[in-house]
Design a protein around this motif. Structure first.
Motif, PDB file in Angstrom:
ATOM      1  N   UNK A  36     119.642  70.195  49.051  1.00 46.39           N
ATOM      2  CA  UNK A  36     118.424  69.412  48.848  1.00 46.39           C
ATOM      3  C   UNK A  36     118.680  68.179  47.962  1.00 46.39           C
ATOM      4  N   UNK A  37     119.756  68.229  47.147  1.00 45.61           N
ATOM      5  CA  UNK A  37     120.143  67.041  46.384  1.00 45.61           C
ATOM      6  C   UNK A  37     120.547  65.912  47.334  1.00 45.61           C
ATOM      7  N   UNK A  38     121.356  66.295  48.333  1.00 40.44           N
ATOM      8  CA  UNK A  38     121.771  65.323  49.355  1.00 40.44           C
ATOM      9  C   UNK A  38     120.579  64.806  50.142  1.00 40.44           C
ATOM     10  N   UNK A  39     119.680  65.732  50.487  1.00 37.88           N
ATOM     11  CA  UNK A  39     118.477  65.348  51.248  1.00 37.88           C
ATOM     12  C   UNK A  39     117.649  64.354  50.437  1.00 37.88           C
ATOM     13  N   UNK A  40     117.522  64.637  49.135  1.00 41.36           N
ATOM     14  CA  UNK A  40     116.757  63.742  48.252  1.00 41.36           C
ATOM     15  C   UNK A  40     117.358  62.338  48.272  1.00 41.36           C
ATOM     16  N   UNK A  41     118.683  62.258  48.132  1.00 40.30           N
ATOM     17  CA  UNK A  41     119.299  60.945  48.057  1.00 40.30           C
ATOM     18  C   UNK A  41     119.127  60.176  49.383  1.00 40.30           C
ATOM     19  N   UNK A  42     119.339  60.861  50.482  1.00 34.48           N
ATOM     20  CA  UNK A  42     119.235  60.165  51.777  1.00 34.48           C
ATOM     21  C   UNK A  42     117.787  59.801  52.111  1.00 34.48           C
ATOM     22  N   UNK A  43     116.829  60.553  51.556  1.00 36.50           N
ATOM     23  CA  UNK A  43     115.412  60.250  51.818  1.00 36.50           C
ATOM     24  C   UNK A  43     114.953  59.053  50.979  1.00 36.50           C
ATOM     25  N   UNK A  44     115.462  58.966  49.737  1.00 36.21           N
ATOM     26  CA  UNK A  44     114.990  57.886  48.857  1.00 36.21           C
ATOM     27  C   UNK A  44     115.445  56.504  49.338  1.00 36.21           C
ATOM     28  N   UNK A  45     116.351  56.466  50.331  1.00 39.52           N
ATOM     29  CA  UNK A  45     116.744  55.161  50.897  1.00 39.52           C
ATOM     30  C   UNK A  45     115.526  54.508  51.577  1.00 39.52           C
ATOM     31  N   UNK A  46     114.671  55.337  52.186  1.00 39.19           N
ATOM     32  CA  UNK A  46     113.515  54.809  52.929  1.00 39.19           C
ATOM     33  C   UNK A  46     112.196  55.028  52.196  1.00 39.19           C
ATOM     34  N   UNK A  47     112.165  55.972  51.296  1.00 41.01           N
ATOM     35  CA  UNK A  47     110.940  56.265  50.547  1.00 41.01           C
ATOM     36  C   UNK A  47     111.132  55.848  49.084  1.00 41.01           C
ATOM     37  N   UNK A  48     110.028  55.872  48.330  1.00 43.98           N
ATOM     38  CA  UNK A  48     110.156  55.638  46.890  1.00 43.98           C
ATOM     39  C   UNK A  48     110.761  56.893  46.253  1.00 43.98           C
ATOM     40  N   UNK A  49     111.331  56.727  45.087  1.00 43.38           N
ATOM     41  CA  UNK A  49     111.962  57.861  44.390  1.00 43.38           C
ATOM     42  C   UNK A  49     110.953  59.005  44.196  1.00 43.38           C
ATOM     43  N   UNK A  50     109.724  58.627  43.796  1.00 42.04           N
ATOM     44  CA  UNK A  50     108.730  59.677  43.504  1.00 42.04           C
ATOM     45  C   UNK A  50     108.376  60.466  44.773  1.00 42.04           C
ATOM     46  N   UNK A  51     108.292  59.761  45.907  1.00 43.28           N
ATOM     47  CA  UNK A  51     107.993  60.462  47.171  1.00 43.28           C
ATOM     48  C   UNK A  51     109.174  61.348  47.587  1.00 43.28           C
ATOM     49  N   UNK A  52     110.391  60.781  47.440  1.00 47.85           N
ATOM     50  CA  UNK A  52     111.585  61.541  47.847  1.00 47.85           C
ATOM     51  C   UNK A  52     111.775  62.766  46.956  1.00 47.85           C
ATOM     52  N   UNK A  53     111.300  62.656  45.715  1.00 47.95           N
ATOM     53  CA  UNK A  53     111.437  63.787  44.784  1.00 47.95           C
ATOM     54  C   UNK A  53     110.664  65.010  45.280  1.00 47.95           C
ATOM     55  N   UNK A  54     109.661  64.758  46.116  1.00 51.24           N
ATOM     56  CA  UNK A  54     108.897  65.883  46.692  1.00 51.24           C
ATOM     57  C   UNK A  54     109.851  66.820  47.437  1.00 51.24           C
ATOM     58  N   UNK A  55     110.785  66.216  48.181  1.00 48.78           N
ATOM     59  CA  UNK A  55     111.749  67.019  48.962  1.00 48.78           C
ATOM     60  C   UNK A  55     112.600  67.885  48.020  1.00 48.78           C
ATOM     61  N   UNK A  56     113.044  67.252  46.939  1.00 46.94           N
ATOM     62  CA  UNK A  56     113.921  67.961  46.005  1.00 46.94           C
ATOM     63  C   UNK A  56     113.164  69.106  45.324  1.00 46.94           C
ATOM     64  N   UNK A  57     111.982  68.775  44.813  1.00 46.54           N
ATOM     65  CA  UNK A  57     111.204  69.792  44.090  1.00 46.54           C
ATOM     66  C   UNK A  57     110.828  70.928  45.044  1.00 46.54           C
ATOM     67  N   UNK A  58     110.355  70.556  46.247  1.00 49.08           N
ATOM     68  CA  UNK A  58     109.982  71.589  47.226  1.00 49.08           C
ATOM     69  C   UNK A  58     111.187  72.460  47.560  1.00 49.08           C
ATOM     70  N   UNK A  59     112.317  71.816  47.803  1.00 47.18           N
ATOM     71  CA  UNK A  59     113.529  72.552  48.164  1.00 47.18           C
ATOM     72  C   UNK A  59     113.931  73.529  47.076  1.00 47.18           C
ATOM     73  N   UNK A  60     113.879  73.092  45.851  1.00 45.89           N
ATOM     74  CA  UNK A  60     114.261  73.989  44.748  1.00 45.89           C
ATOM     75  C   UNK A  60     113.236  75.105  44.562  1.00 45.89           C
ATOM     76  N   UNK A  61     111.961  74.767  44.778  1.00 47.53           N
ATOM     77  CA  UNK A  61     110.932  75.821  44.703  1.00 47.53           C
ATOM     78  C   UNK A  61     111.159  76.879  45.783  1.00 47.53           C
ATOM     79  N   UNK A  62     111.510  76.392  46.962  1.00 49.94           N
ATOM     80  CA  UNK A  62     111.780  77.290  48.088  1.00 49.94           C
ATOM     81  C   UNK A  62     112.940  78.233  47.745  1.00 49.94           C
ATOM     82  N   UNK A  63     114.013  77.644  47.207  1.00 47.94           N
ATOM     83  CA  UNK A  63     115.188  78.459  46.845  1.00 47.94           C
ATOM     84  C   UNK A  63     114.813  79.473  45.765  1.00 47.94           C
ATOM     85  N   UNK A  64     113.953  79.047  44.837  1.00 46.81           N
ATOM     86  CA  UNK A  64     113.533  79.949  43.754  1.00 46.81           C
ATOM     87  C   UNK A  64     112.710  81.117  44.313  1.00 46.81           C
TER      88      UNK A  64
END
Lengths: 200, 466
Positions: A36-64
């Motif tokens: 999800x770290x990789x997903x976050x970085x590749x997503x923030x190329x097209x989205x704002x950092x705050x929007x892309x962070x949704x992917x990271x936070x969601x992904x980590x919540x899912x893993x938790x």
């Protein structure tokens, strides 16, 4: 920036390959969180950092969610398969190599089809989708199946982020990811009482 | 007051409240009554028209509601469809107590139905794929009870249905591009291919239907039956939404042939597999696949019969699946298994329940005087005009399903010579199945009884209804 994107692609490749050959659920969830770290970085190329962070936070919540649920279950005795490196793993590595070749050959075509998207995003996305399909094809275990689906969706979300940036879509996709994790947790715990009763 | 709040919001609240009753019969009754009330209100209450309550007071139900900048709208044209879906759901909810799964089916089923209706009403309708996926996730606890380890069927169901969403979402994005440049053949082909892949997963089109027979074997037949009725119905309506919206897709030269090919593959293969089956649940699973195949074939005749052939199939198929799965659930609850070995000679112990299985099975084949006969006859009439090969393939599926029906009949009547006739099963179970059998016979003899429901259904899709 481009070099970091390629590092993200490499991280995604290593994580998905590890997901494919790891039998231990703890390591599987660690690799899931890493990808999800990789997903976050590749997503923030097209989205704002705050929007892309949704992917990271969601992904980590899912893993938790999956980790907490799995940890609460009885530890399974290590099977003979876990100790045998050659059994299954060699096949999975070869299959992953073939999948990687497929990704290399298809990536330039997809880049041409989708204007405004770069090679790293497409490569990262395709690696996630192809490897997850491989994982889904090789398992009947609920945890592995849910991890496979989450990985597939993560791959799709990278490409989709390049073409759609609506907040509602991001929110709904995050909900679906969390929903999948909850379903995974439900499937993991289903029938455990029956099993316990049988062993007692 | 607005329509989405009544027919989506209230059912979602009911889905939570229906967990509260501790007695299953109360849950089933309340769920059935609520669904019936929602169906009746959809039928009688006008939308977007002022209703005069008194001289000083009038009420108007608005068409749409805005949520986070997106719109959910239910128009007056959608009313017959709402009445049909909630009316059919009421039948399923009333039967759930007899099937022993009211506590799960009624609340979860109400929630799933509300989300499916939301998916058909959301604008831009691209969001529908996301809402359908949410409904699929809610369906998992329905198909896999908490006390039982999940089997292969439910895992495959989750995988296949989840894979549908990305394809449809991406196809939706490409379709927006096609709208702006309709001459781009390459883009058009890509969009059509992705859309076809998405719907292949969603509708469990050959060869992606393997989860159906497995799930029928491992889960409650009634729960699976509910999903096998609702999911293809909504997915097909969703597909009709695409056809209605995009003129190029409607006029796509290869569309009828593609639909016919997919439909024939499903009818032919599932019919043949059913002929060799020895498990009553799996046979019903294959019959459900044949049902979806018939619906696809009906859609392939879109240019000849508009939507009449398609909608004509909806009620008999739904009713047949409800009776069939209820009968199988009762047999499974009482006997533990639906294998031929286990149900041999059971007609003497369960005369009405076994009759329910047989009547629903023969109705699915389109036996004369049963509910399935008029729509299947109309369908074959249309298919015969397309050519002998098309009709023969469909007939092959029917013959396969008919073979499995005769095999079932032969097995259930194989009783020992000295066995006596009994009436096992509770009164409620026997009465519900008895009513179902009468309804199937009534719809077979008087098919025009459902005409008032069907006549306005195509109006939901203004460009397709001709």
């Amino acid at each position: 920036m481009q070099i970091i994107s390629w590092i993200a692609v490499f991280l995604i490749f290593v994580s998905t390959l590890s997901l494919l050959i790891t039998w231990d659920w703890r390591w599987s969830l660690v690799h899931l969180a890493l990808l999800y770290l990789g997903v976050f970085w590749l997503t923030q190329i097209h989205w704002t950092i705050s929007m892309a962070a949704i992917k990271l936070v969601t992904g980590w919540m899912v893993a938790t969610i999956l980790g907490i649920t799995r940890a609460a279950l009885d530890p399974e005795p290590a099977s003979a398969l876990e100790h045998s490196w050659s059994h299954g793993r060699l096949f999975r590595i070869l299959a992953a190599a073939l999948a990687f070749l497929l990704v290399i050959s298809v990536t330039p075509t997809i880049v041409k089809l989708l204007p405004g998207i770069g090679i790293p995003e497409v490569a990262g996305s395709l690696i996630l989708m192809v490897m997850s399909l491989l994982l889904l094809g090789l398992t009947t275990e609920p945890l592995q199946a849910v991890i496979g689906l989450l990985t597939f969706l993560a791959g799709f979300e990278i490409i989709y982020a390049a073409v759609e940036n609506a907040t509602l879509v991001a929110a709904l996709l995050a909900t679906i990811n969390l929903g999948l994790a909850l379903v995974g947790a439900y499937l993991l715990t289903a029938g455990t009482d029956e099993e316990r009763g049988a062993t007692e | 007051m607005n329509a989405p709040l009544i027919w989506i919001g209230i059912p979602l609240i009911l889905a939570i409240l229906l967990w509260l009753p501790s007695r299953t019969k109360v849950t089933a009754f309340l769920g059935g009554i609520s669904a019936l009330f929602l169906a009746a209100s959809a039928w009688f209450i006008p939308i977007d028209t002022a209703i005069r309550i008194s001289d000083a007071l009038s009420l108007k139900i608005a068409v749409s509601i805005d949520i986070l900048g997106r719109q959910i709208s239910i128009t007056p044209a959608d009313k017959p469809l709402l009445a049909l879906l909630y009316g059919m759901a009421a039948i399923w909810f009333f039967g759930s107590s007899a099937a022993g799964i009211a506590r799960r089916l009624v609340p979860l089923g109400m929630g799933i139905l509300a989300l499916f209706i939301a998916s058909l009403s959301v604008k831009p309708f691209l969001y529908a794929a996301l809402i359908i996926e949410t409904a699929i996730l809610i369906a998992i606890p329905l198909l896999s009870p908490p006390e039982k380890k999940p089997g292969r069927g439910v895992i495959r169901f989750l995988i296949y249905q989840t894979l549908a969403m990305p394809f449809i979402l991406f196809a939706g994005w490409l379709l927006a591009g096609v709208e702006s440049s309709p001459g781009d053949i390459e883009l058009l082909t890509q969009a059509a291919t992705l859309l076809a892949l998405g719907f292949a997963f969603l509708l469990a089109i050959f060869p992606l239907y393997t989860w159906i027979p497995i799930l029928m074997e491992e889960a409650s037949p009634y729960a699976v039956g509910f999903i096998l009725w609702l999911l293809p119905s909504v997915a097909l309506l969703f597909a009709l939404g695409f056809l209605d919206r995009y003129a190029w897709l409607r006029n796509f030269a290869q569309l009828p042939a593609a639909l016919r090919f997919a439909g024939l593959l499903m009818v032919g293969t599932a019919g043949v597999w059913a002929a060799f089956e020895r498990h009553l649940g799996r046979i019903m699973g294959y019959a459900a696949i044949v049902n979806t195949g018939f619906s696809l074939l009906a859609l392939s005749l879109l240019h000849d019969s508009q939507l009449s052939a398609f909608f004509l199939l909806m009620v008999p198929q739904g009713l047949g699946l409800a009776i069939w799965s209820l009968s199988l659930s009762i047999l499974k609850l009482r006997e533990g298994s639906l294998n031929f070995k286990k149900i041999q000679g059971m007609i003497q112990q369960y005369p009405i329940i076994i009759s329910g299985v047989l009547v629903a099975h023969f109705s699915a084949i389109g036996l004369p005087l049963l509910a399935g006969f008029p729509p299947i006859l109309a369908l074959f009439e249309g298919l015969a005009k397309e050519g002998l090969f098309t009709a023969s393939w469909a007939a092959l599926g029917i013959v396969g399903l008919l073979t499995s029906a005769f095999r079932t009949l032969a097995v259930v009547v194989m009783s020992p010579k000295d066995s006596t006739w009994e009436m096992r099963g509770s009164w409620l179970q026997n009465i519900l199945i008895g009513i179902g059998i009468v309804l199937i016979l009534l719809l077979g003899v008087f098919p025009h009884l459902i005409y008032p429901i069907l006549v306005n259904l195509p109006a939901t899709f203004e460009h397709l209804s001709g």
